[in-house]
Scaffold this active site. Structure first.
Site, PDB file in Angstrom:
ATOM      1  N   GLU A   1       0.896  -1.174   0.000  1.00 30.37           N
ATOM      2  CA  GLU A   1       0.000   0.000   0.000  1.00 30.37           C
ATOM      3  C   GLU A   1       0.919   1.204   0.000  1.00 30.37           C
ATOM      4  OE1 GLU A   1      -1.128   3.254   1.735  1.00 30.37           O
ATOM      5  OE2 GLU A   1      -1.536   1.962   3.452  1.00 30.37           O
TER       6      GLU A   1
ATOM      7  N   CYS B   1      -1.886   8.489   3.794  1.00 27.70           N
ATOM      8  CA  CYS B   1      -1.842   7.921   2.449  1.00 27.70           C
ATOM      9  C   CYS B   1      -3.166   8.111   1.728  1.00 27.70           C
ATOM     10  CB  CYS B   1      -1.474   6.448   2.510  1.00 27.70           C
ATOM     11  SG  CYS B   1      -2.565   5.465   3.561  1.00 27.70           S
TER      12      CYS B   1
END
Length: 698
Positions: free
Chosen positions: A259, A298
């Site tokens: 990720e 993120c």
């Protein structure tokens, strides 16, 4: 805390020798030394062997439900001492609200997976995936898919921004799947991950070998990974790509999921003009994403994609809300709503990337690059020479096609505004990000939402549609949830985390089993039609879970269906559908030979045929599943039922469990009339007595 930050490996706390080369970690607001980090002399290979042997054995002895119960106990242990984590979190620049997202959010993941594990997984160690696949005409050869635990260690390499949540969101599904975990936190905030692990270890709840922590670099880690190990990485796309190229991943069979940084977008719909609830919700969400964790998320919004006519209104609304709601400073100071970045190095990197965006044509329309005045602990305001502070900034690009705005991420309180003329153009701009974790859409027009979503869904791991109906209850653009997938295609890493039980299955191997019904029953713990049954004259409803066995069966006598029965049921229930009441119309139907019995009449009668009515271990019937009517029943036909214990699931925290029964209704020609599963709650022990050993093992 200025000594070396400990690691926890092979069941003990470990620190390097005095004088070992180390990295200093400093307070994000004051620059004060917090700790030093080093792994000089740490035996990573031994830690991995410990996980694969001791850790795997510890978890193999537990069922899914037992692991799930432990996850809840872990969550309670952390909750009882979370004030310790909050006190440390401010040193990383986190406000109370930021810490809530990280600390309570991480604890919430444990609670969520504890509940899901007990609701959605069997109380065993093998999970069945999908239905039975018949492989022979006579039913003697079957196929079925199952999930079993990978035999290695789940290594997690985490980013600095969420040291608690980032560790626990990976740990929970791995633990539930039966894989031991080795946590490698990011150095700038690793002391918070260490405190979290310490609380868990000191609770005495963690099975031996199932949780280890490495505080510092792991340069040769991948050299020691084997087939059956798994790596979950969170960080930069460039680092992820470098790790993917390691032989352990390329040819060694090590699973790798990533990720990574993501240029996420938020699209303001054409109908969401200034003054509409959608416009207001859009601006609130944007400012929240710019300032929460100082934009170090993120999932934060990096590209603000708005209609050409709304750009100025959005800029002014963002400027006003930032001015009204944002107080930049040391999180320990009263009233501060946004803290510094995690480190001076991170601050310098953000400013460098903003300069790149400026060179590409971005103009700062809200905020500035200058060192901001901040609120200090003593209440005074002014610059901070040693703090990693950056003011929120919104840039505007006149050319929305500029490559840099779709490729460069300033990982802080920074977003860039772009404009579009058509919905198709907005969707194309979202896609220019090369794959994102999340995109949000603010619109109250379903047609516009559909037009955007269908175009941009393939480029995103998650979509949020924000409007006046869900704005109050929405969890927000930047909030991954345990029950929804977190991850994204392309630049976002191409991996998946969370998503409920999906994340558990990432830590397991799916295997196709082929064999006889008897063998599949033995391998899965679920009875398959054609396997052995026990029908010894004692009704299965008279057996507690301690006595009941998969394959226990009752076969009923027969009952004849008459036309009077059909008409009585029709009048009593009001179900006078023509297939039950009109011979001519029913005969004209391609599926019926004439008037037929109601399917629910047959299911009701079947219950009467198989039930044992007296009080006993069976407490309740709580549902039917997979009901299928196969063969019509005409007046004069007979039906009978076979009820077989199919799956037994004791509850770990209650004195009862669930039993799934296979029910098959047949007619006098032995044709299958209907099939379904009956769900019941059954006591673990006969009420008021202990089951003799010979009865339990009969």
């Amino acid at each position: 805390m200025t000594e070396y930050l400990p690691s926890f490996i092979e069941g003990a706390w470990w620190t390097p020798s005095a004088g070992s080369p180390s990295t200093e970690v400093r307070d994000a607001s004051t620059g004060e030394l917090v700790t030093r980090v080093s792994t000089t002399g740490l035996d990573l290979a031994a830690a991995l062997v410990h996980a694969r042997t001791v850790g795997q054995a510890s978890l193999a002895a537990l069922t899914f439900h037992q692991r799930a119960v432990l996850l809840k106990q872990f969550a309670l242990a952390l909750t009882a001492r979370k004030d310790e984590l909050y006190a440390l979190s401010v040193r990383a620049g986190a406000t109370t609200a930021d810490s809530w997202v990280d600390i309570d959010g991480g604890i919430g993941v444990l609670f969520s997976y504890s509940g899901k594990g007990r609701r959605e997984l069997p109380n065993g160690t093998v999970r069945i995936d999908g239905p039975v696949e018949p492989l022979s005409k006579d039913g003697s050869f079957l196929g079925r898919h199952v999930h079993t635990t990978l035999p290695g260690v789940a290594v997690q390499i985490n980013a600095f921004n969420f040291p608690v949540w980032g560790a626990l969101e990976k740990f929970a599904p791995a633990f539930l799947a039966g894989m031991p975990t080795l946590i490698k936190p990011a150095t700038p905030t690793g002391y918070l991950a260490e405190a979290m692990v310490r609380i868990l270890i000191e609770s005495g709840l963690v099975p031996e070998g199932t949780l280890q922590l490495v505080s510092g670099s792991v340069t040769d880690l991948f050299d020691h990974l084997l087939l059956g190990d798994l790596v979950g990485f969170t960080g930069s796309a460039s680092t992820a790509e470098s790790l993917r190229r390691h032989p352990a991943v390329q040819t060694g069979g090590v699973r790798f999921t990533a990720e990574t940084d993501s240029i996420n977008a938020s699209v303001l719909g054409t109908d969401a003009t200034a003054g509409t609830p959608e416009f207001e919700a859009y601006v609130r969400q944007l400012v929240t994403e710019m300032t929460t964790k100082a934009g170090q998320k993120c999932t934060a919004i990096r590209r603000v994609i708005v209609p050409e006519g709304s750009a100025d209104a959005v800029i002014e609304a963002v400027r006003a809300r930032l001015s009204e709601r944002t107080v930049l400073g040391d999180p320990r100071a009263e009233g501060v709503t946004m803290g510094p970045l995690a480190s001076l190095a991170q601050r310098d990197e953000v400013l460098r990337q903003v300069a790149v965006l400026q060179d590409a044509g971005g103009r700062i329309v809200v905020g500035a690059l200058d060192a901001p005045d901040v609120r200090h602990v003593d209440g005074s305001s002014g610059p901070s020479a040693d703090g990693a502070f950056v003011a929120p900034m919104l840039l505007r690009f006149d050319d929305a096609q500029t490559d840099a705005v779709h490729e460069v991420e300033a990982f802080g309180p920074v977003a860039s505004l772009l404009t579009y003329a058509t919905v198709a153009e907005a969707a194309a701009l979202v896609a220019r990000g090369g794959g994102s974790l999340v995109t949000s859409i603010a619109t109250h027009d379903p047609a516009e939402a559909v037009a955007l979503a269908t175009r941009i869904a393939p480029f995103n791991g998650r979509l949020l549609v924000l409007d006046r109906d869900d704005a109050r209850s929405s969890t927000g653009h930047g909030s991954p949830l345990p029950n929804l997938v977190h991850g994204g295609p392309g630049r976002a890493g191409g991996g998946e985390e969370l998503g409920g039980i999906r994340a558990v299955l990432h830590h397991m191997q799916r295997t196709a089993l082929q064999g006889s019904p008897q063998m599949l029953t033995a391998l899965t713990g679920v009875w398959h039609a054609g396997a052995a049954v026990r029908s010894d004259g004692r009704h299965p409803f008279r057996r507690s879970l301690a006595e009941l066995r998969v394959g226990d069966q009752v076969a009923s006598g027969s009952r004849t269906v008459t036309l009077d029965d059909i008409e009585t049921f029709a009048q009593f229930t009001g179900d006078t559908f023509y297939a039950h009441m009109d011979e001519t119309a029913a005969a004209a139907n391609p599926f019926f030979p004439g008037r037929v019995a109601h399917g629910y009449l047959l299911v009701s009668w079947a219950a009467g045929l198989f039930v044992d009515p007296e009080p006993g271990p069976v407490l309740a019937n709580y549902g039917l599943e997979d009901l299928r009517f196969v063969t019509p029943v005409s007046p004069g036909d007979e039906i009978r039922v076979e009820l077989t214990a199919k799956q037994i699931t004791p509850r770990e925290t209650d004195d009862y469990g669930e039993v799934r029964w296979d029910a098959t209704i047949r007619n006098q020609r032995d044709e299958t009339v209907a099939t379904y599963d009956v769900l019941t709650l059954v006591r673990k022990q006969p009420q008021g007595e202990t089951v003799p050993a010979e009865a339990v093992h009969a």
